[in-house]
Design a protein around this motif. Structure first.
Motif, PDB file in Angstrom:
ATOM      1  N   ALA A 266       0.511  -1.491   0.088  1.00  0.00           N
ATOM      2  CA  ALA A 266      -0.336   0.106  -0.143  1.00  0.00           C
ATOM      3  C   ALA A 266       0.993   0.884   0.095  1.00  0.00           C
TER       4      ALA A 266
ATOM      5  N   VAL B 290       2.481   1.686  -3.418  1.00  0.00           N
ATOM      6  CA  VAL B 290       1.381   2.287  -4.200  1.00  0.00           C
ATOM      7  C   VAL B 290       1.288   3.921  -4.172  1.00  0.00           C
ATOM      8  N   ARG B 291       1.153   4.148  -2.811  1.00  0.00           N
ATOM      9  CA  ARG B 291       0.662   5.463  -2.725  1.00  0.00           C
ATOM     10  C   ARG B 291       1.999   6.349  -3.310  1.00  0.00           C
TER      11      ARG B 291
ATOM     12  N   ILE C 157      -2.870  10.582  -3.032  1.00  0.00           N
ATOM     13  CA  ILE C 157      -4.225   9.872  -2.678  1.00  0.00           C
ATOM     14  C   ILE C 157      -3.786   8.684  -0.632  1.00  0.00           C
TER      15      ILE C 157
ATOM     16  N   VAL D  19      -3.289   6.419   2.275  1.00  0.00           N
ATOM     17  CA  VAL D  19      -2.623   4.849   3.070  1.00  0.00           C
ATOM     18  C   VAL D  19      -3.527   4.700   4.934  1.00  0.00           C
TER      19      VAL D  19
ATOM     20  N   LEU E 258      -5.636   1.608   0.609  1.00  0.00           N
ATOM     21  CA  LEU E 258      -5.820   3.583   0.153  1.00  0.00           C
ATOM     22  C   LEU E 258      -6.376   3.509  -0.227  1.00  0.00           C
ATOM     23  N   ARG E 259      -6.583   4.561   0.357  1.00  0.00           N
ATOM     24  CA  ARG E 259      -7.756   5.563   0.810  1.00  0.00           C
ATOM     25  C   ARG E 259      -7.598   6.546  -0.489  1.00  0.00           C
TER      26      ARG E 259
ATOM     27  N   LEU F 210      -3.549   4.412 -11.265  1.00  0.00           N
ATOM     28  CA  LEU F 210      -3.990   4.138  -9.542  1.00  0.00           C
ATOM     29  C   LEU F 210      -3.405   2.237 -10.278  1.00  0.00           C
TER      30      LEU F 210
END
Ligand SMILES: Cc1ncc(COP(=O)(O)O)c(C=O)c1O
Length: 435
Positions: free
Chosen positions: A383, A386-387, A398, A400, A408-409, A428
């Motif tokens: 996570a 990716v962020r 984004i 986390v 992911l938020r 994403l």
């Protein structure tokens, strides 16, 4: 003193002079407008996190800026109770108008945690009981009272005990629920609250405090009927239902308040974050009968209900009702279908869930089993990667979060357009392929 002319001078000063309590998103901001953040080196980022779900009508929203500026010129401080003033009066009346059920009287403070603290005091005063039931993994703030309600010991280490009479029941976290089969909980999952009241409390409970959608826990949306069952259990035991809408309020889920998605009437509603689009303001609102349990002197805040913040809140609500909540519904439906496809396409995407423009993407290691033998193991490292990839390669910000830090938020300004949202989703996809 350093010259604030670059990202590095800002972060250097942070390292030296600001308490090291949080790992930042590494995007220092010099200015922001709409859904765009600009750093000190002129780099632009698309903001899909809104400073933890706060700038709901967009950074620098013209109507909010104008309302705040006008009020700044009139007067800045009146202490809401010392000098009755128009922004406080109008905002209280507006909240009574837009909030669910017969919620009517508000108290204004400066933040979410204060709203929760005040709600606990009011529930105690009204019921004459002290005990409170909250949910495991729930988040209600970090001052000592709200910290006691927060169901995550990562925030409590070396800080507890806070309040002694708070008890936690299981959350409706369907993906990892040890009580329910499949990936969604059932309304009867709420019966754990009844079990906790029966086994842990004296039976005299002041309040059951829940988030209608659990934000920090990882954007956990309860099943239909769950919140209704929570209300029934609370009332059966003489307790008030407190809906903590600090994160879900002010349009985030496609209704002004997330409680409106369910057939419930909270006895107390807590608010903050998006209420004034970034100016510090919090509130808790109760029915007249509950609110009138407070006597003069029971509660106060010097800065609470700052007129500039209240004027900004009025402009924010106006913008939300003037089409932005409708945008949330429309973009939310589109985002849901895009994220569904993402879930099908990547083994590492365990579950996507959300409402409106409040979405969580839970990342997992499909080769390993998760806590208590339920679902694949959370993958917090993935996570975070990716962020970072989204930020560094696509200029998209984004968050986390989640109890296991693997969610992911996506919580962009609610004014985000389809094109901007599409950029977020494409970024994403690229990040999930690459990392
Ligand atoms: C549901 C909920 N309650 C309370 C709080 C605390 O709000 P604040 O950080 O403004 O004190 C938060 C913050 O994330 C929250 O999400």
């Amino acid at each position: 003193m350093s010259e604030f002319g670059s990202n590095s001078s800002v972060t250097d000063s942070y390292d030296e002079y600001v308490m090291p309590i949080w790992k930042s998103l590494d995007v220092p901001v010099e200015r922001a407008h709409g859904c765009t953040l600009e750093d000190f080196d002129g780099n632009e980022y698309l903001d899909a996190f809104s400073g933890i779900s706060v700038t709901n009508v967009g950074h620098g929203n013209d109507a909010v800026v104008e309302a705040a500026t006008n009020q700044l010129e009139r007067f800045v401080h009146g202490c809401s109770y010392v000098h009755p003033n128009e922004p406080v009066a109008s905002l209280a009346e507006t909240i009574a108008d837009v909030s669910p059920g017969d919620l009517q009287k508000s108290f204004f403070c400066n933040s979410g945690t204060e709203a929760v603290e005040g709600a606990i005091k009011l529930a105690r005063k009204y019921t004459g009981s002290t005990e409170v039931v909250a949910l495991e993994m729930g988040f209600h703030g970090r001052t000592l009272g709200s910290l006691a309600l927060t169901g995550n010991n990562a925030y409590k280490r070396e800080m507890a005990p806070a309040l002694n009479d708070v008890f936690h029941a299981g959350a409706p976290y369907g993906y990892r629920c040890p009580r329910c089969e499949g990936e969604r909980c059932t309304p009867s999952c709420a019966d754990d609250i009844e079990h906790v009241i029966g086994t842990h409390t004296s039976g005299d409970v002041a309040a059951v405090v829940v988030e209608p959608v659990m934000g920090e826990a990882g954007i956990i949306v309860p099943p239909d009927g769950w919140l209704e069952r929570v209300q029934e259990i609370a009332h059966d035991h003489g307790a008030l239902l407190v809906c903590d809408e600090v994160q879900t309020g002010y349009g985030r889920t496609g209704e002004l308040f997330a409680s409106a998605h369910f057939d419930v009437e909270p006895d107390i509603l807590t608010q903050a974050k998006g209420i004034a689009n970034g100016l510090p303001l919090g509130a808790f609102t109760a029915s007249e009968a509950v609110a009138d349990a407070f006597d003069a002197g029971d509660h106060l805040s010097t800065f609470g209900g700052n007129p500039v913040a209240c004027a900004s809140a009025l402009a924010t609500i106006d913008q939300l009702r003037g089409g932005i909540v409708e945008n949330v519904r429309e973009q939310g439906r589109w985002l849901e279908s895009e994220l569904d496809s993402l879930e099908g396409a990547h083994d590492a995407v365990g579950q996507t869930r959300g409402l409106g423009l409040m979405w969580g993407i839970e990342l997992v290691d499909p080769e390993k089993t998760g806590p208590r033998g339920v679902a694949p193991a959370p993958d917090a490292d993935l996570a975070a990667s990716v962020r970072d990839h989204l930020r560094d390669e696509s200029g998209v910000v984004i968050g986390v979060g989640g109890y296991y830090k693997n969610v992911l938020r996506l919580q962009p300004p609610l004014s985000m357009t389809r094109d901007q949202l599409q950029r977020v989703v494409e970024a994403l996809e690229r990040a999930l392929e690459a990392v």
